[in-house]
Design a protein around this motif. Structure first.
Motif, PDB file in Angstrom:
ATOM      1  N   TRP A   1       0.804  -1.217   0.000  1.00  0.00           N
ATOM      2  CA  TRP A   1       0.000   0.000   0.000  1.00  0.00           C
ATOM      3  C   TRP A   1       0.840   1.271   0.000  1.00  0.00           C
ATOM      4  CZ3 TRP A   1      -5.153  -0.773  -0.564  1.00  0.00           C
ATOM      5  CH2 TRP A   1      -5.650  -2.028  -0.231  1.00  0.00           C
ATOM      6  N   ASP A   2       1.825   1.358   0.877  1.00  0.00           N
ATOM      7  CA  ASP A   2       2.595   2.597   1.044  1.00  0.00           C
ATOM      8  C   ASP A   2       3.580   2.859  -0.087  1.00  0.00           C
ATOM      9  OD1 ASP A   2       1.412   3.519   3.358  1.00  0.00           O
ATOM     10  OD2 ASP A   2       2.653   2.270   4.645  1.00  0.00           O
TER      11      ASP A   2
ATOM     12  N   ASP B   1       1.102   9.026  -3.801  1.00  0.00           N
ATOM     13  CA  ASP B   1       0.171   9.517  -2.796  1.00  0.00           C
ATOM     14  C   ASP B   1      -1.126  10.084  -3.364  1.00  0.00           C
ATOM     15  OD1 ASP B   1       1.024  11.921  -3.846  1.00  0.00           O
ATOM     16  OD2 ASP B   1       2.061  12.579  -2.029  1.00  0.00           O
TER      17      ASP B   1
ATOM     18  N   TYR C   1      -3.121   4.109  -2.044  1.00  0.00           N
ATOM     19  CA  TYR C   1      -2.414   4.873  -1.004  1.00  0.00           C
ATOM     20  C   TYR C   1      -3.396   5.611  -0.099  1.00  0.00           C
ATOM     21  CZ  TYR C   1       0.782   8.105   1.287  1.00  0.00           C
ATOM     22  OH  TYR C   1       1.481   8.818   2.229  1.00  0.00           O
TER      23      TYR C   1
ATOM     24  N   HIS D   1      -5.402   3.442   2.227  1.00  0.00           N
ATOM     25  CA  HIS D   1      -4.591   2.971   3.351  1.00  0.00           C
ATOM     26  C   HIS D   1      -4.365   4.073   4.391  1.00  0.00           C
ATOM     27  CE1 HIS D   1      -2.108   0.004   5.255  1.00  0.00           C
ATOM     28  NE2 HIS D   1      -1.037   0.758   5.231  1.00  0.00           N
ATOM     29  N   GLN D   2      -4.551   5.334   3.989  1.00  0.00           N
ATOM     30  CA  GLN D   2      -4.397   6.456   4.928  1.00  0.00           C
ATOM     31  C   GLN D   2      -5.707   6.814   5.634  1.00  0.00           C
ATOM     32  OE1 GLN D   2      -1.196   7.427   5.379  1.00  0.00           O
ATOM     33  NE2 GLN D   2      -0.829   5.844   3.827  1.00  0.00           N
TER      34      GLN D   2
END
Length: 264
Positions: free
Chosen positions: A221-222, A226, A231, A234-235
């Protein structure tokens, strides 16, 4: 003065006709319009855009509580939408003034158990339901949950808002939305963001017992940009990613044309 006609709403999924999430969505949308559910008889996760060609489909009405109607289809999500828009809309819907011939106004697919962001969208039966609607000129919206059903109500509230505010009318022809809600508790949910599709592949690997091989893997994911759905999901954000039916790569098309012209 006659009041505007309520929208006709088609709902499908890939978790099956008995999905509690899907029925919760249908109940919430029923006050907003005429709701019709066409859903697979059994779970169809990961079937992508497969449809049934070499055998007949069995289609049965299995629920009519007055607020919405439900039809079971022994096929895929694409089968469900194809039948609803290609046949039922033309021959099964009662025509009302202002409705036009066989018209559904919007199609929701879900609410799916499990995310369908990034490349998952390519494999997803849920996303295929929205894609099939777009093929028929009907705005399609896929709804998926990354983290169980913690944000189920938030995803349903989003769908209701899309209908009540008429946002679906702003989806261009040939485009559909892939919407994902994150693996987060309500107090950690950061809201809804537009996002590009992430293209990072899974870390696929297989384990075996004799001649049997089982697929497993996960996403990194990371490691995605962004501004992408993987991404941002996942945040803690829900993501709305517009997909196109036309997958032509214009730059490559120009290069191919130049190469072929040079060999002419």
């Amino acid at each position: 003065m006659q009041s505007p006609r309520k929208p006709r709403i088609l709902i499908t999924n890939d978790d099956g006709v008995n999905s509690a999430n899907m029925h919760a969505l249908a109940r919430a949308l029923a006050p907003c319009g005429e709701v019709f559910v066409f859903a697979p008889q059994t779970e169809q996760s990961g079937v992508s855009h497969a449809f049934t060609l070499r055998r007949p489909l069995c289609i049965e009405e299995c629920h009519s509580a007055g607020d919405y109607r439900v039809f079971s289809v022994d096929g895929t999500p694409a089968d469900c939408v194809k039948f609803a828009l290609g046949h039922y809309a033309a021959f099964g819907l009662e025509q009302t003034e202002g409705a036009g011939p066989g018209k559904f106004d919007v199609c929701f697919s879900g609410v799916n158990i499990g995310e369908n962001s990034g490349v998952s969208a390519l494999y997803s039966g849920t996303v295929a339901g929205a894609r099939e609607a777009a093929l028929w000129g009907v705005p399609g919206i896929a709804l998926s949950l990354h983290g169980g059903d913690v944000l189920l109500q938030e995803s349903i509230d989003f769908a209701v808002r899309v209908v009540r505010e008429g946002m679906f009318r702003n989806i261009p022809a040939g485009v559909f939305w892939n919407v994902n809600f994150p693996k987060a508790h309500v107090d950690g949910f950061k809201g809804v963001r537009p996002a590009c599709m992430a293209c990072g592949m899974f870390t696929d690997h297989y384990t075996n017992e004799g001649r049997l091989w089982q697929l497993d893997g996960e996403k990194l994911w990371d490691r995605q940009p962004d501004y992408t759905d993987d991404y941002l999901l996942h945040q803690g954000y829900a993501t709305v990613t517009p997909h196109r039916i036309d997958q032509t790569d214009e730059e490559s098309l120009k290069k191919i044309n130049e190469m072929l012209a040079g060999n002419g």
